[in-house]
Design a protein around this motif. Structure first.
Motif, PDB file in Angstrom:
ATOM      1  N   SER A 144      48.218  45.701  27.477  1.00 47.77           N
ATOM      2  CA  SER A 144      46.938  46.091  28.070  1.00 47.77           C
ATOM      3  C   SER A 144      46.575  45.190  29.244  1.00 47.77           C
ATOM      4  O   SER A 144      46.723  43.965  29.146  1.00 47.77           O
ATOM      5  CB  SER A 144      45.833  46.006  27.008  1.00 47.77           C
ATOM      6  OG  SER A 144      44.563  46.136  27.591  1.00 47.77           O
ATOM      7  N   LEU A 145      46.066  45.787  30.324  1.00 44.96           N
ATOM      8  CA  LEU A 145      45.602  45.009  31.479  1.00 44.96           C
ATOM      9  C   LEU A 145      44.422  44.128  31.098  1.00 44.96           C
ATOM     10  O   LEU A 145      44.223  43.056  31.659  1.00 44.96           O
ATOM     11  CB  LEU A 145      45.176  45.949  32.618  1.00 44.96           C
ATOM     12  CG  LEU A 145      46.262  46.807  33.254  1.00 44.96           C
ATOM     13  CD1 LEU A 145      45.650  47.748  34.290  1.00 44.96           C
ATOM     14  CD2 LEU A 145      47.330  45.942  33.895  1.00 44.96           C
ATOM     15  N   GLU A 146      43.610  44.585  30.150  1.00 43.60           N
ATOM     16  CA  GLU A 146      42.415  43.859  29.749  1.00 43.60           C
ATOM     17  C   GLU A 146      42.731  42.592  28.960  1.00 43.60           C
ATOM     18  O   GLU A 146      41.843  41.768  28.724  1.00 43.60           O
ATOM     19  CB  GLU A 146      41.482  44.758  28.926  1.00 43.60           C
ATOM     20  CG  GLU A 146      40.783  45.837  29.738  1.00 43.60           C
ATOM     21  CD  GLU A 146      41.709  46.984  30.146  1.00 43.60           C
ATOM     22  OE1 GLU A 146      42.620  47.333  29.361  1.00 43.60           O
ATOM     23  OE2 GLU A 146      41.534  47.503  31.259  1.00 43.60           O
ATOM     24  N   LEU A 147      43.969  42.423  28.526  1.00 42.24           N
ATOM     25  CA  LEU A 147      44.348  41.256  27.729  1.00 42.24           C
ATOM     26  C   LEU A 147      44.935  40.119  28.572  1.00 42.24           C
ATOM     27  O   LEU A 147      45.488  39.165  28.018  1.00 42.24           O
ATOM     28  CB  LEU A 147      45.347  41.660  26.638  1.00 42.24           C
ATOM     29  CG  LEU A 147      44.817  42.612  25.572  1.00 42.24           C
ATOM     30  CD1 LEU A 147      45.927  43.017  24.608  1.00 42.24           C
ATOM     31  CD2 LEU A 147      43.649  41.983  24.817  1.00 42.24           C
ATOM     32  N   LYS A 148      44.804  40.180  29.893  1.00 40.40           N
ATOM     33  CA  LYS A 148      45.382  39.147  30.763  1.00 40.40           C
ATOM     34  C   LYS A 148      44.966  37.743  30.318  1.00 40.40           C
ATOM     35  O   LYS A 148      45.804  36.851  30.208  1.00 40.40           O
ATOM     36  CB  LYS A 148      44.953  39.350  32.223  1.00 40.40           C
ATOM     37  CG  LYS A 148      45.628  40.506  32.929  1.00 40.40           C
ATOM     38  CD  LYS A 148      46.994  40.165  33.428  1.00 40.40           C
ATOM     39  CE  LYS A 148      47.542  41.197  34.362  1.00 40.40           C
ATOM     40  NZ  LYS A 148      48.076  42.393  33.768  1.00 40.40           N
ATOM     41  N   LEU A 149      43.672  37.538  30.064  1.00 41.06           N
ATOM     42  CA  LEU A 149      43.198  36.208  29.683  1.00 41.06           C
ATOM     43  C   LEU A 149      43.817  35.753  28.364  1.00 41.06           C
ATOM     44  O   LEU A 149      44.217  34.591  28.233  1.00 41.06           O
ATOM     45  CB  LEU A 149      41.671  36.187  29.594  1.00 41.06           C
ATOM     46  CG  LEU A 149      41.044  34.824  29.324  1.00 41.06           C
ATOM     47  CD1 LEU A 149      41.461  33.806  30.382  1.00 41.06           C
ATOM     48  CD2 LEU A 149      39.520  34.953  29.271  1.00 41.06           C
ATOM     49  N   GLU A 150      43.937  36.656  27.407  1.00 36.62           N
ATOM     50  CA  GLU A 150      44.554  36.308  26.126  1.00 36.62           C
ATOM     51  C   GLU A 150      46.022  35.919  26.309  1.00 36.62           C
ATOM     52  O   GLU A 150      46.503  34.978  25.684  1.00 36.62           O
ATOM     53  CB  GLU A 150      44.423  37.461  25.120  1.00 36.62           C
ATOM     54  CG  GLU A 150      43.041  37.603  24.521  1.00 36.62           C
ATOM     55  CD  GLU A 150      42.032  38.316  25.425  1.00 36.62           C
ATOM     56  OE1 GLU A 150      42.407  38.740  26.552  1.00 36.62           O
ATOM     57  OE2 GLU A 150      40.877  38.427  25.020  1.00 36.62           O
ATOM     58  N   TYR A 151      46.736  36.654  27.174  1.00 34.95           N
ATOM     59  CA  TYR A 151      48.140  36.313  27.450  1.00 34.95           C
ATOM     60  C   TYR A 151      48.229  34.938  28.122  1.00 34.95           C
ATOM     61  O   TYR A 151      49.106  34.136  27.796  1.00 34.95           O
ATOM     62  CB  TYR A 151      48.798  37.368  28.337  1.00 34.95           C
ATOM     63  CG  TYR A 151      48.946  38.733  27.699  1.00 34.95           C
ATOM     64  CD1 TYR A 151      49.530  38.886  26.447  1.00 34.95           C
ATOM     65  CD2 TYR A 151      48.520  39.876  28.367  1.00 34.95           C
ATOM     66  CE1 TYR A 151      49.678  40.147  25.874  1.00 34.95           C
ATOM     67  CE2 TYR A 151      48.670  41.129  27.805  1.00 34.95           C
ATOM     68  CZ  TYR A 151      49.246  41.261  26.560  1.00 34.95           C
ATOM     69  OH  TYR A 151      49.386  42.512  25.995  1.00 34.95           O
ATOM     70  N   ILE A 152      47.339  34.679  29.069  1.00 36.95           N
ATOM     71  CA  ILE A 152      47.326  33.389  29.768  1.00 36.95           C
ATOM     72  C   ILE A 152      47.141  32.251  28.768  1.00 36.95           C
ATOM     73  O   ILE A 152      47.858  31.249  28.808  1.00 36.95           O
ATOM     74  CB  ILE A 152      46.218  33.384  30.848  1.00 36.95           C
ATOM     75  CG1 ILE A 152      46.632  34.289  32.017  1.00 36.95           C
ATOM     76  CG2 ILE A 152      45.928  31.968  31.334  1.00 36.95           C
ATOM     77  CD1 ILE A 152      45.496  34.661  32.948  1.00 36.95           C
TER      78      ILE A 152
END
Length: 130
Positions: free
Chosen positions: A74-82
């Motif tokens: 998901s694009l919205e999970l960028k911060l979680e991936y970071i």
């Protein structure tokens, strides 16, 4: 050690992909690549990739300057991936300019120019016309 993260579909792999991944790696010693899932690609582009996510992950994993690869759901999970991958720098193509500035409190954000005159979508259209 500086940890760099970037994301992409990387379908119909071409020199533009190599260029941006090499440049991303130059921002640190460890490059993490999120490969868009087939479903995420469909939601973004209204079509499935030519190569499935497993094949695209294998291609990206084979590059000597890539340290780690995972599926981006998901694009919205960028911060979680970071946060999960302890990334210090997020690298994105300049076609996303400003779209991920909201993660700047967590890491540096750099938008790199794309390789001119190379587009996966254009390559797919040319091949379809053959």
């Amino acid at each position: 050690m500086t940890r760099v993260i970037t994301f992409g579909t990387f379908d119909v792999f071409h020199v533009g992909h190599v260029n941006i991944l090499e440049r991303a790696r130059s921002y640190g010693e460890y490059l993490i690549v999120g490969v868009s899932s087939d479903e995420l690609n469909y939601s973004k582009k209204n079509r499935y990739p030519i190569y499935n996510e497993e094949d695209r992950m294998k291609i990206i994993s084979s590059l000597k300057f890539v340290s780690e690869v995972f599926i981006e759901e998901s694009l919205e999970l960028k911060l979680e991936y970071i946060k999960k991958y302890n990334a210090d720098v997020l690298i994105m193509g300049d076609d996303w300019l400003g779209r991920f500035d909201w993660v700047k409190p967590a890491c540096e954000v750099v938008y790199l120019p794309r390789t001119p005159s190379i587009s996966t979508s254009e390559i797919i259209e040319v091949v379809r016309k053959l």
